[in-house]
Scaffold this active site. Structure first.
Site, PDB file in Angstrom:
ATOM      1  N   HIS A  37     -30.578  33.846 -46.215  1.00  0.00           N
ATOM      2  CA  HIS A  37     -32.152  33.852 -46.050  1.00  0.00           C
ATOM      3  C   HIS A  37     -32.745  33.818 -47.432  1.00  0.00           C
ATOM      4  O   HIS A  37     -33.958  34.188 -47.545  1.00  0.00           O
ATOM      5  CB  HIS A  37     -32.440  35.040 -45.229  1.00  0.00           C
ATOM      6  CG  HIS A  37     -32.034  35.298 -43.759  1.00  0.00           C
ATOM      7  ND1 HIS A  37     -31.826  36.647 -43.476  1.00  0.00           N
ATOM      8  CD2 HIS A  37     -32.089  34.391 -42.933  1.00  0.00           C
ATOM      9  CE1 HIS A  37     -31.336  36.614 -42.076  1.00  0.00           C
ATOM     10  NE2 HIS A  37     -31.662  34.969 -41.726  1.00  0.00           N
ATOM     11  N   ARG A  52     -25.729  40.559 -33.497  1.00  0.00           N
ATOM     12  CA  ARG A  52     -24.416  40.703 -34.498  1.00  0.00           C
ATOM     13  C   ARG A  52     -24.649  42.492 -34.990  1.00  0.00           C
ATOM     14  O   ARG A  52     -25.642  42.947 -34.984  1.00  0.00           O
ATOM     15  CB  ARG A  52     -24.805  40.067 -35.813  1.00  0.00           C
ATOM     16  CG  ARG A  52     -24.629  38.609 -35.664  1.00  0.00           C
ATOM     17  CD  ARG A  52     -25.028  37.844 -36.762  1.00  0.00           C
ATOM     18  NE  ARG A  52     -26.094  36.939 -36.623  1.00  0.00           N
ATOM     19  CZ  ARG A  52     -26.706  36.002 -37.566  1.00  0.00           C
ATOM     20  NH1 ARG A  52     -26.561  36.279 -38.627  1.00  0.00           N
ATOM     21  NH2 ARG A  52     -27.267  34.924 -37.287  1.00  0.00           N
ATOM     22  N   ASN A  82     -33.968  20.889 -40.588  1.00  0.00           N
ATOM     23  CA  ASN A  82     -33.465  22.242 -40.477  1.00  0.00           C
ATOM     24  C   ASN A  82     -32.051  21.810 -39.296  1.00  0.00           C
ATOM     25  O   ASN A  82     -32.658  22.020 -37.923  1.00  0.00           O
ATOM     26  CB  ASN A  82     -34.074  23.200 -40.375  1.00  0.00           C
ATOM     27  CG  ASN A  82     -33.171  24.510 -40.310  1.00  0.00           C
ATOM     28  OD1 ASN A  82     -32.092  24.537 -40.420  1.00  0.00           O
ATOM     29  ND2 ASN A  82     -34.175  25.687 -40.344  1.00  0.00           N
ATOM     30  N   ARG A 112     -32.460  22.081 -45.204  1.00  0.00           N
ATOM     31  CA  ARG A 112     -32.038  23.484 -45.500  1.00  0.00           C
ATOM     32  C   ARG A 112     -30.504  23.277 -45.325  1.00  0.00           C
ATOM     33  O   ARG A 112     -29.894  23.054 -44.452  1.00  0.00           O
ATOM     34  CB  ARG A 112     -32.505  24.301 -44.309  1.00  0.00           C
ATOM     35  CG  ARG A 112     -32.119  25.657 -44.466  1.00  0.00           C
ATOM     36  CD  ARG A 112     -32.633  26.553 -43.314  1.00  0.00           C
ATOM     37  NE  ARG A 112     -32.389  27.958 -43.527  1.00  0.00           N
ATOM     38  CZ  ARG A 112     -32.618  28.947 -42.590  1.00  0.00           C
ATOM     39  NH1 ARG A 112     -33.259  28.595 -41.743  1.00  0.00           N
ATOM     40  NH2 ARG A 112     -32.127  30.184 -43.014  1.00  0.00           N
ATOM     41  N   GLU A 136     -40.308  28.860 -44.674  1.00  0.00           N
ATOM     42  CA  GLU A 136     -39.096  28.443 -45.279  1.00  0.00           C
ATOM     43  C   GLU A 136     -39.176  26.828 -45.486  1.00  0.00           C
ATOM     44  O   GLU A 136     -38.985  26.404 -46.449  1.00  0.00           O
ATOM     45  CB  GLU A 136     -37.852  28.642 -44.412  1.00  0.00           C
ATOM     46  CG  GLU A 136     -37.287  30.195 -44.646  1.00  0.00           C
ATOM     47  CD  GLU A 136     -36.558  30.779 -43.516  1.00  0.00           C
ATOM     48  OE1 GLU A 136     -37.085  30.635 -42.438  1.00  0.00           O
ATOM     49  OE2 GLU A 136     -35.494  31.103 -43.730  1.00  0.00           O
TER      50      GLU A 136
END
Ligand code: ADP
Length: 394
Positions: free
Chosen positions: A175, A236, A7, A86, A379
Site C-alpha cells: 500500500h 485476512r 491497475n 500499479r 493511488e
C-alpha cells in the site's frame, strides 16, 4: 498531456484517464470478473455505461478499454503519452516509479515468486499495454517502493540472517502508493515540507496496513513479507503466532494451500463475525450481534496497538491519517481505535469525526497535540503524477 493509469488484479482491470498536470479525471471504469461466465465492463466518461459480456483474459479487457477511450475521449491512441501501471511487489530493487524497459520487466519477472497472486497480473497489464499503446511511455509504480527506506531493525525478521540473504525473507510492506500519497497530503495541509512530517498513516480498505512515517519516509509498516501480516482485515487474519500454523500443519494435517485459504480468505472480519468481510454489512449489527461486535472491537483494538507502538517508534508524531474505504467512511473505527489515548496527545473530536464521511477533514480537537485527518486516498492520481514527471524529465 493524457496519462492512462492501469491497475490489473487477479480478475479485474481498473483504469483512469487523466489530463496532467491539471489532475483532471477524464474517464474511469473497470472490467470485472475476467474469465468467468459473465464479465462486467463499467465505463464513466463522456458517456456512462455498464455492459455484461464474456471477457476471457486481461488482454481482451484492455482492448475493450482502449476501444471505449477511442470512441469517446480521444481521436488517436497516440494522444495517450504515458501509461502508469500499479505493480504490487518490486522487491528491494525499486525505490521509486520507473520507466519500463526490458531490464525492468526482467526484474519484475524475477520477483514473481514474492507476489504470485499479484505480480503476474500486473505484468500481463504491462505487456498488454505495450502492444495496445506502442508509442506511449510505460511506467511502473510499486506498492513496495515507498517502504524501501525502512531500516534493517524494522524490516528484518529474527530468523537466521542467511534467510534474508539467501531467500529474501524480510518485511517489504505494501500500500506504499497510498501511504505516500496521504502522508504528502497531510504535510501539505499542515503547511510542512514533505520531509518535515512524522505521521502514522492507516490505510484501511479490503487490505489494511498502518505505516510509521518519519521525516516523510516510511520507517516501519504493518504488512510484511506478504500482505497477510499486521492488522485484522476483511478476510485476512493479520498477525498470528506461527506456532499455531505449525500446529495446523502437524496435528490437523491441513495442507499449505488450505492454510493459505484459511488465513487469506476465511479469517479476519468474516472469520470472526461469520457474516461478512464488508463493514457496510457489519455496522448495522454492531452492539446487536455478539460476534459482529467482537469482530469490529478486535479490528479496532489491533489498530490501536499498532498506533501505540508506532508512537513509541517515532517519538514525535504530528499527524494520524485515516484512508481507504473503511478509514474514509467508518467513524466508529476511527473513534474506537483512538479512544482513551489522551495521554499520548491524541484527542478525537467525536462530533467532527461523525460528520467526515468519504471526504477530507480534520477530526481532532483543537487541543490535540497530534492532529487527526481523514484523507481520501488517490493511488491512481499518484501514479499519474509519477508517470507525468518521468515523461517530463525524459
Ligand atoms: P480496496 O482496498 O480494494 O481499494 P477500498 O479501499 O474501497 O478497497 O475498501 C473496501 C472496504 O471498505 C469494503 O470492504 C468496506 O468494508 C469498506 N467500505 C467502503 N465503503 C464504505 C462505506 N460507505 N461504509 C462503510 N464501509 C465502507
Amino acid at each position: 498531456m493524457k496519462i492512462l493509469v492501469i491497475n490489473c488484479g487477479s480478475s479485474s482491470v481498473k483504469f483512469k484517464l487523466f489530463e496532467m498536470p491539471e489532475e483532471k479525471l477524464i474517464s474511469y471504469g473497470n472490467v470485472e470478473k475476467i474469465g468467468e461466465e459473465i464479465s462486467i465492463f463499467k465505463y464513466y466518461g463522456k458517456v456512462n455505461f455498464e455492459k455484461k459480456l464474456k471477457i476471457n483474459n486481461h488482454q481482451e479487457g484492455l482492448e475493450l478499454i482502449a476501444n471505449a477511450l477511442l470512441e469517446n475521449e480521444i481521436k488517436s491512441i497516440k494522444e495517450i503519452k504515458g501509461v502508469g501501471h500499479r505493480v504490487v511487489h518490486g522487491g528491494e530493487g525499486f525505490n521509486s516509479s520507473v520507466r519500463i524497459n526490458d531490464e525492468v520487466i526482467k526484474k519484475i519477472e524475477d520477483h514473481l515468486f514474492l507476489a504470485p497472486l499479484h505480480n503476474p497480473h500486473n505484468l500481463a497489464g504491462i505487456k498488454g499495454c505495450m502492444k495496445l499503446f506502442p508509442e506511449s511511455i510505460q511506467v511502473a509504480s510499486f506498492d513496495t517502493a515507498f517502504h524501501t527506506t525502512i531500516p534493517k531493525i524494522s524490516f528484518l525478521y529474527a530468523l537466521p540472517y542467511d534467510f534474508y540473504q539467501k531467500y529474501k525473507i524480510r518485511r517489504y510492506g505494501f500500500h506504499g502508493i497510498s501511504h505516500r500519497y496521504v502522508a504528502r497530503r497531510a504535510a501539505e495541509i499542515m503547511g510542512k515540507e514533505k520531509y518535515e512530517i512524522n505521521a502514522i498513516t492507516c490505510h484501511l480498505g479490503n487490505g489494511c496496513s498502518v505505516t510509521a512515517v518519519k521525516n516523510g519516509k516510511s520507517y516501519d509498516t504493518s504488512m510484511g513479507f506478504t500482505p497477510l501480516e499486521g492488522l485484522i482485515m476483511g478476510t485476512r487474519s493479520g498477525d498470528i503466532d506461527p506456532g499455531a500454523i505449525l500446529y495446523l500443519l502437524e496435528n490437523l494435517n491441513l495442507k499449505p494451500n488450505e492454510i493459505n485459504e484459511l488465513l487469506n480468505k476465511k479469517s479476519g472480519l468474516i472469520g470472526i463475525s461469520g457474516i461478512s468481510n464488508d463493514f457496510r454489512n457489519l455496522l448495522p449489527l454492531y452492539n446487536k450481534d455478539e460476534k459482529v461486535t467482537l469482530a469490529i472491537d478486535m479490528f479496532c483494538y489491533r489498530l490501536k496497538k499498532y498506533i501505540g507502538s508506532y508512537i513509541a517508534a517515532l517519538g514525535l508524531v504530528h499527524a494520524i491519517v485515516f484512508t481507504g474505504g473503511i478509514g474514509e467512511n467508518v467513524s466508529l473505527v476511527r473513534e474506537k481505535s483512538l479512544e482513551n489515548m489522551d495521554v499520548f496527545g491524541i484527542e478525537i473530536d467525536k462530533a467532527k469525526n461523525e460528520k467526515i464521511v468519504g471526504k477530507e477533514g480534520k477530526i481532532s480537537k483543537e487541543t490535540s497535540k497530534i492532529k487527526i485527518f481523514v484523507i481520501p486516498t488517490n493511488e491512481e492520481l499518484r501514479i499519474a503524477f509519477d508517470t507525468y514527471q518521468i515523461i517530463s524529465n525524459s
